[in-house]
Design a protein around this motif. Structure first.
Motif, PDB file in Angstrom:
ATOM      1  N   LEU A   1       0.833  -1.208   0.000  1.00  0.00           N
ATOM      2  CA  LEU A   1       0.000   0.000   0.000  1.00  0.00           C
ATOM      3  C   LEU A   1       0.865   1.254   0.000  1.00  0.00           C
ATOM      4  CD1 LEU A   1      -2.801  -1.080   2.491  1.00  0.00           C
ATOM      5  CD2 LEU A   1      -3.082  -0.610   0.043  1.00  0.00           C
ATOM      6  N   LEU A   2       1.889   1.265   0.841  1.00  0.00           N
ATOM      7  CA  LEU A   2       2.792   2.415   0.881  1.00  0.00           C
ATOM      8  C   LEU A   2       3.455   2.611  -0.476  1.00  0.00           C
ATOM      9  CD1 LEU A   2       4.069   4.525   2.914  1.00  0.00           C
ATOM     10  CD2 LEU A   2       6.025   2.983   2.926  1.00  0.00           C
ATOM     11  N   SER A   3       3.896   1.535  -1.082  1.00  0.00           N
ATOM     12  CA  SER A   3       4.519   1.605  -2.401  1.00  0.00           C
ATOM     13  C   SER A   3       3.535   2.091  -3.458  1.00  0.00           C
ATOM     14  CB  SER A   3       5.080   0.237  -2.790  1.00  0.00           C
ATOM     15  OG  SER A   3       5.643   0.277  -4.069  1.00  0.00           O
ATOM     16  N   ALA A   4       2.295   1.620  -3.389  1.00  0.00           N
ATOM     17  CA  ALA A   4       1.278   2.036  -4.362  1.00  0.00           C
ATOM     18  C   ALA A   4       0.994   3.530  -4.259  1.00  0.00           C
ATOM     19  CB  ALA A   4      -0.009   1.239  -4.152  1.00  0.00           C
ATOM     20  N   ILE A   5       1.010   4.040  -3.046  1.00  0.00           N
ATOM     21  CA  ILE A   5       0.779   5.478  -2.854  1.00  0.00           C
ATOM     22  C   ILE A   5       1.997   6.269  -3.333  1.00  0.00           C
ATOM     23  CG2 ILE A   5       0.402   7.303  -1.136  1.00  0.00           C
ATOM     24  CD1 ILE A   5      -1.126   5.083   0.504  1.00  0.00           C
ATOM     25  N   ALA A   6       3.184   5.824  -2.951  1.00  0.00           N
ATOM     26  CA  ALA A   6       4.414   6.529  -3.332  1.00  0.00           C
ATOM     27  C   ALA A   6       4.628   6.506  -4.840  1.00  0.00           C
ATOM     28  CB  ALA A   6       5.613   5.907  -2.622  1.00  0.00           C
ATOM     29  N   ALA A   7       4.097   5.506  -5.523  1.00  0.00           N
ATOM     30  CA  ALA A   7       4.283   5.383  -6.967  1.00  0.00           C
ATOM     31  C   ALA A   7       3.390   6.328  -7.765  1.00  0.00           C
ATOM     32  CB  ALA A   7       4.009   3.941  -7.400  1.00  0.00           C
ATOM     33  N   ARG A   8       2.432   6.950  -7.104  1.00  0.00           N
ATOM     34  CA  ARG A   8       1.510   7.879  -7.774  1.00  0.00           C
ATOM     35  C   ARG A   8       2.125   9.268  -7.871  1.00  0.00           C
ATOM     36  NH1 ARG A   8      -3.512   5.648  -9.533  1.00  0.00           N
ATOM     37  NH2 ARG A   8      -3.623   3.638  -8.500  1.00  0.00           N
ATOM     38  N   ALA A   9       1.602  10.042  -8.809  1.00  0.00           N
ATOM     39  CA  ALA A   9       2.034  11.430  -8.950  1.00  0.00           C
ATOM     40  C   ALA A   9       1.832  12.157  -7.623  1.00  0.00           C
ATOM     41  CB  ALA A   9       1.231  12.115 -10.058  1.00  0.00           C
ATOM     42  N   ASP A  10       2.802  12.922  -7.226  1.00  0.00           N
ATOM     43  CA  ASP A  10       2.780  13.680  -5.966  1.00  0.00           C
ATOM     44  C   ASP A  10       2.740  12.792  -4.730  1.00  0.00           C
ATOM     45  OD1 ASP A  10       2.824  16.099  -7.372  1.00  0.00           O
ATOM     46  OD2 ASP A  10       0.639  16.141  -7.508  1.00  0.00           O
ATOM     47  N   GLY A  11       2.995  11.478  -4.859  1.00  0.00           N
ATOM     48  CA  GLY A  11       2.990  10.583  -3.706  1.00  0.00           C
ATOM     49  C   GLY A  11       1.644  10.526  -3.021  1.00  0.00           C
ATOM     50  N   GLU A  12       0.583  10.624  -3.811  1.00  0.00           N
ATOM     51  CA  GLU A  12      -0.772  10.690  -3.265  1.00  0.00           C
ATOM     52  C   GLU A  12      -1.693   9.770  -4.062  1.00  0.00           C
ATOM     53  OE1 GLU A  12      -3.109  14.463  -2.046  1.00  0.00           O
ATOM     54  OE2 GLU A  12      -3.535  14.132  -4.173  1.00  0.00           O
ATOM     55  N   ALA A  13      -2.606   9.092  -3.349  1.00  0.00           N
ATOM     56  CA  ALA A  13      -3.563   8.215  -4.032  1.00  0.00           C
ATOM     57  C   ALA A  13      -4.891   8.226  -3.296  1.00  0.00           C
ATOM     58  CB  ALA A  13      -3.032   6.795  -4.103  1.00  0.00           C
TER      59      ALA A  13
END
Length: 124
Positions: free
Chosen positions: A48-60
């Motif tokens: 989950l942390l990786s999925a969020i960090a992989a998004r633009a601006d580190g946000e999901a």
């Protein structure tokens, strides 16, 4: 010569302490870091942390986080809560969705602590 005489005549090496190059981690720091490491010590939370960090601006958005993770939405919410309570994520409600953002300073602190223990420096 008796066994006792032999053991007394053999010199035993003395324990010599090596000099410290830095102070060891304090108990307070270890306790604080352990909370964060414990939060990361779960494969679902790491993903989950990786999925969020992989998004633009580190946000999901929470609606985007269940893709590819085979757990129920309540379980994902629980894991996000653990990450948020450990200080790894912040959250913001926008209309009916909650958006999560990685807190990079916490990850940097973890990296710095591990680098210090390894005797290396982190190049940011």
């Amino acid at each position: 010569m008796s066994n006792r005489e032999i053991s007394l005549s053999v010199a035993s090496p003395a324990c010599e302490a090596t000099p410290r190059i830095r102070p060891p981690m304090t108990g307070e720091t270890a306790t604080e870091l352990a909370v964060v490491f414990k939060a990361l010590a779960d494969p679902v939370r790491l993903r989950l942390l990786s999925a969020i960090a992989a998004r633009a601006d580190g946000e999901a958005c929470v609606c985007d986080l269940s893709t590819g993770i085979d757990v129920s939405q309540p379980t994902i919410s629980h894991h996000l809560k653990v990450l948020r309570e450990a200080g790894l994520l912040t959250s913001e409600r926008r209309a009916s969705w909650v958006y999560y953002r990685v807190v990079p300073q916490v990850l940097t602190r973890l990296a710095d602590a591990l680098a210090a223990e390894a005797g290396t420096a982190v190049n940011a």
